[in-house]
Design a protein around this motif. Structure first.
Motif, PDB file in Angstrom:
ATOM      1  N   CYS A 559     -56.070  -1.206 -35.022  1.00  0.00           N
ATOM      2  CA  CYS A 559     -55.136  -0.869 -33.954  1.00  0.00           C
ATOM      3  C   CYS A 559     -54.435   0.441 -34.293  1.00  0.00           C
ATOM      4  O   CYS A 559     -53.979   0.641 -35.427  1.00  0.00           O
ATOM      5  N   THR A 560     -54.380   1.302 -33.289  1.00  0.00           N
ATOM      6  CA  THR A 560     -53.647   2.554 -33.384  1.00  0.00           C
ATOM      7  C   THR A 560     -52.792   2.691 -32.136  1.00  0.00           C
ATOM      8  O   THR A 560     -53.278   2.445 -31.029  1.00  0.00           O
ATOM      9  N   THR A 561     -51.550   3.053 -32.309  1.00  0.00           N
ATOM     10  CA  THR A 561     -50.644   3.206 -31.167  1.00  0.00           C
ATOM     11  C   THR A 561     -50.115   4.623 -31.106  1.00  0.00           C
ATOM     12  O   THR A 561     -50.149   5.369 -32.090  1.00  0.00           O
ATOM     13  N   TYR A 562     -49.624   4.962 -29.937  1.00  0.00           N
ATOM     14  CA  TYR A 562     -48.941   6.244 -29.768  1.00  0.00           C
ATOM     15  C   TYR A 562     -47.706   6.012 -28.909  1.00  0.00           C
ATOM     16  O   TYR A 562     -47.796   5.511 -27.787  1.00  0.00           O
ATOM     17  N   ARG A 563     -46.554   6.357 -29.470  1.00  0.00           N
ATOM     18  CA  ARG A 563     -45.285   6.288 -28.735  1.00  0.00           C
ATOM     19  C   ARG A 563     -44.682   7.676 -28.739  1.00  0.00           C
ATOM     20  O   ARG A 563     -44.388   8.233 -29.799  1.00  0.00           O
ATOM     21  N   PRO A 564     -44.512   8.311 -27.583  1.00  0.00           N
ATOM     22  CA  PRO A 564     -43.981   9.678 -27.555  1.00  0.00           C
ATOM     23  C   PRO A 564     -42.633   9.767 -28.257  1.00  0.00           C
ATOM     24  O   PRO A 564     -41.757   8.924 -28.050  1.00  0.00           O
ATOM     25  N   ASN A 565     -42.500  10.750 -29.100  1.00  0.00           N
ATOM     26  CA  ASN A 565     -41.236  10.997 -29.779  1.00  0.00           C
ATOM     27  C   ASN A 565     -41.281  12.394 -30.383  1.00  0.00           C
ATOM     28  O   ASN A 565     -42.339  13.018 -30.438  1.00  0.00           O
TER      29      ASN A 565
END
Length: 574
Positions: A559-565
């Motif tokens: 699993c890989t996630t991306y949360r803008p920051n």
């Protein structure tokens, strides 16, 4: 040079400027200031002719024509290494994906590995390392009576070497993995907290089933080196550190390593402990794999219409061509390290994948992430898996099975037993030419070359967006592009037409929608899947953390996630 009928050689056109730009900057063969590929047809012909050289002389003309026709119209997209390197004078490899040898726990062994890695990157390969084999920081170095530096300084060396290598294939890329029970795992998790450190690495923690059970039970977790417990911590503390780090900066990713090994068709021959730089290809030491993707967006008949459907017959035919093309690529390719060549020839691992999945769904009027989308994509990938295995069995009937093939053990694999009965019968009769067959890679550049279709199995990022690009002279620019399905829709119905509800983008989806799509695809993919779960910036940490549990429970291999920051930034902006 093999010849083709003139009727199929009329110059192809690009749907959008970004596609031609990608071709000119990445795949057009230009040498000595001379354009060897004047049109994209020349690129397809060059690739087809070169890969057909692995055939018997009497077969080369017909096979080359089949390769050309599959690529024509951007239906079959060989990975960038094949498009850019095949049939050129360049000393490059045709495989995108590599994992280096198991790193010996010695200065000599580490430096030998770094040398081989540099040679591999110089030839265009993206590489992965398992740093779990290096003794933890502070443990005694035998014969020197001094404390070991640990795995992270070795990573720093690799990062520096990668940073100095810029080839005609672009800058190198690397993946670092470490087992969750290594005593330096906490330092590994925090290794990229300094944004200037390890910039050429992606990082992933290898999570075991035992660890996941310990997290759920809030149990103790032993950190071990050479069968000795160095420290004991709470499993949940390690888990929280991983989650907070990736919540803040999108790394490290997580690999469910036990599941990866259990599902490996070659599990009776190897143990997997690392992946290539983008994590879609778990590989053994010295492992490598050439890649290609079927562009599903180009296979939809009556797009947006009442009879919209994917052409299954054409899909199966293209998969068969892709298997043969990639099997040939193994024989035609150069390798930086002899051990890589031996590994490739012994198991003949290939990676047939897809791109344009989200666009194809839109053309059928299906919203990404819904139960209908899950069912449809599962059916497409099941078709691809069966077609790939049947093609490999048919190749084995002519060329022989891969050298390390063990019929009894291979047929016991869970993936083999899920194939159609007639495909299993063909394998039982002929064996398999290729040990592993399917992968879903990130296709960012090749998908733009193919009309700016949606990448891999990702949703559409945005209906239109600006993309940050680097020109050949090094200057930066932003370019406005449209998603292929959007472009086609406007071509058919006019620029003022209202988009349908099926035109969903990554920003419109819930994380669970992403996980469902990844999970159904993983069921019918031998290797891994490069997939990012997009999360909103304001997602609560508890909900974010649960995404990884959902991925584990759904059967994903990672699993890989991306949360803008502010830390992660963005390559694309709406």
């Amino acid at each position: 040079m093999l010849s083709y009928p003139e009727s199929i050689l009329s110059p192809a056109s690009f749907d959008q400027p970004i596609s031609e730009q990608i071709w000119r900057s990445k795949y057009q063969y230009v040498t000595g200031g001379r354009e060897r590929d004047v049109t994209v047809n020349d690129t397809w012909r060059r690739v087809a002719n070169s890969l057909a050289q692995a055939e018997k002389p009497a077969d080369r003309q017909n096979v080359s024509l089949a390769f050309y026709e599959a690529m024509e119209g951007f239906k079959l997209l060989p990975a960038g290494r094949i498009l850019a390197g095949t049939g050129t004078h360049r000393n490059v490899t045709l495989a995108n994906t590599f994992v280096m040898q198991s790193i010996p726990d010695s200065v000599e062994g580490i430096m030998d590995t770094v040398k081989d890695a540099a040679l591999t990157m110089q030839m265009g390969g993206g590489i992965g390392f398992d740093f779990s084999t290096i003794r933890p920081k502070g443990t005694l170095v035998q014969g020197l009576d001094c404390p070991a530096a640990g795995p992270l300084p070795a990573m720093d060396i690799c990062n520096t070497v990668c940073g100095m290598l810029v080839t005609g294939m672009g800058r190198g890329a690397m993946m670092a993995t470490m087992r969750v029970d290594h005593p330096d795992i906490e330092a590994f998790i925090e290794a990229k907290a300094n944004p200037l450190r390890l910039r050429n690495f992606n990082t992933s923690v290898m999570i075991t089933d035992k660890f996941m059970a310990a997290v759920e039970a809030n149990a103790d977790w032993d950190l071990i080196w050479e069968d000795q417990v160095i420290r004991t911590v709470k499993a949940r503390e390690i888990w929280e550190k991983i989650m907070w780090r990736t919540y803040s900066a999108a790394e490290p990713g997580v690999l469910f390593i036990d599941r990866i090994n259990e599902a490996n068709p070659l599990g009776y021959l190897e143990t997997l402990a690392a992946t290539n730089s983008c994590a879609e290809q778990p590989l053994p030491p010295n492992g490598t794999c050439p890649l290609a993707s079927i562009n599903l967006a180009r296979l939809v008949s009556d797009p947006f219409g009442p009879n919209a459907r994917l052409d299954d017959a054409q899909l199966r035919r293209l998969v068969g061509v892709a298997v043969r093309m990639l099997d040939n690529a193994i024989d035609v390719s150069r390798f930086a390290v002899e051990a890589q060549r031996r590994e490739a020839l012994a198991k003949r691992r290939i990676g047939v994948g897809v791109t344009g999945v989200a666009d194809a769904l839109i053309m059928l009027g299906v919203r990404y992430g819904t139960p209908t989308a899950v069912r449809v994509v599962g059916g497409w990938l099941q078709t691809i898996q069966n077609a790939a295995y049947l093609a490999s069995a048919e190749l084995a009937a002519v060329r022989g099975a891969f050298p390390l093939y063990d019929a009894e053990k291979h047929m016991q694999g869970r993936g083999i037993q899920s194939l159609d009965v007639e495909v299993q019968a063909a394998i039982r009769k002929h064996g398999l030419r290729n040990g592993v067959l399917t992968t879903i890679a990130p296709t960012g550049t090749t998908s733009m070359f193919g009309g700016n279709v949606s990448s891999g199995i990702e949703p559409v990022f945005a209906t239109s967006y600006t993309r940050k690009i680097t020109r050949p002279d090094g200057t930066k620019a932003e370019e406005l592009v449209q998603d292929y399905a959007v472009w086609l829709y406007y071509q058919m119905f006019g620029e003022d037409a209202s988009l349908t509800d099926a035109f969903v983008t990554a920003q419109d989806l819930r994380p669970a929608d992403h996980v469902r799509m990844q999970a159904v695809a993983q069921r019918w993919v031998d290797s891994g899947i490069s997939k990012t779960v997009n999360c909103p910036e304001d997602i609560p940490f508890s909900v974010f953390e649960d995404v990884y549990r959902q991925a584990f429970e759904a059967g994903c291999k990672g699993c890989t996630t991306y949360r803008p920051n502010p830390v992660t930034g963005s390559v694309l902006s709406a």
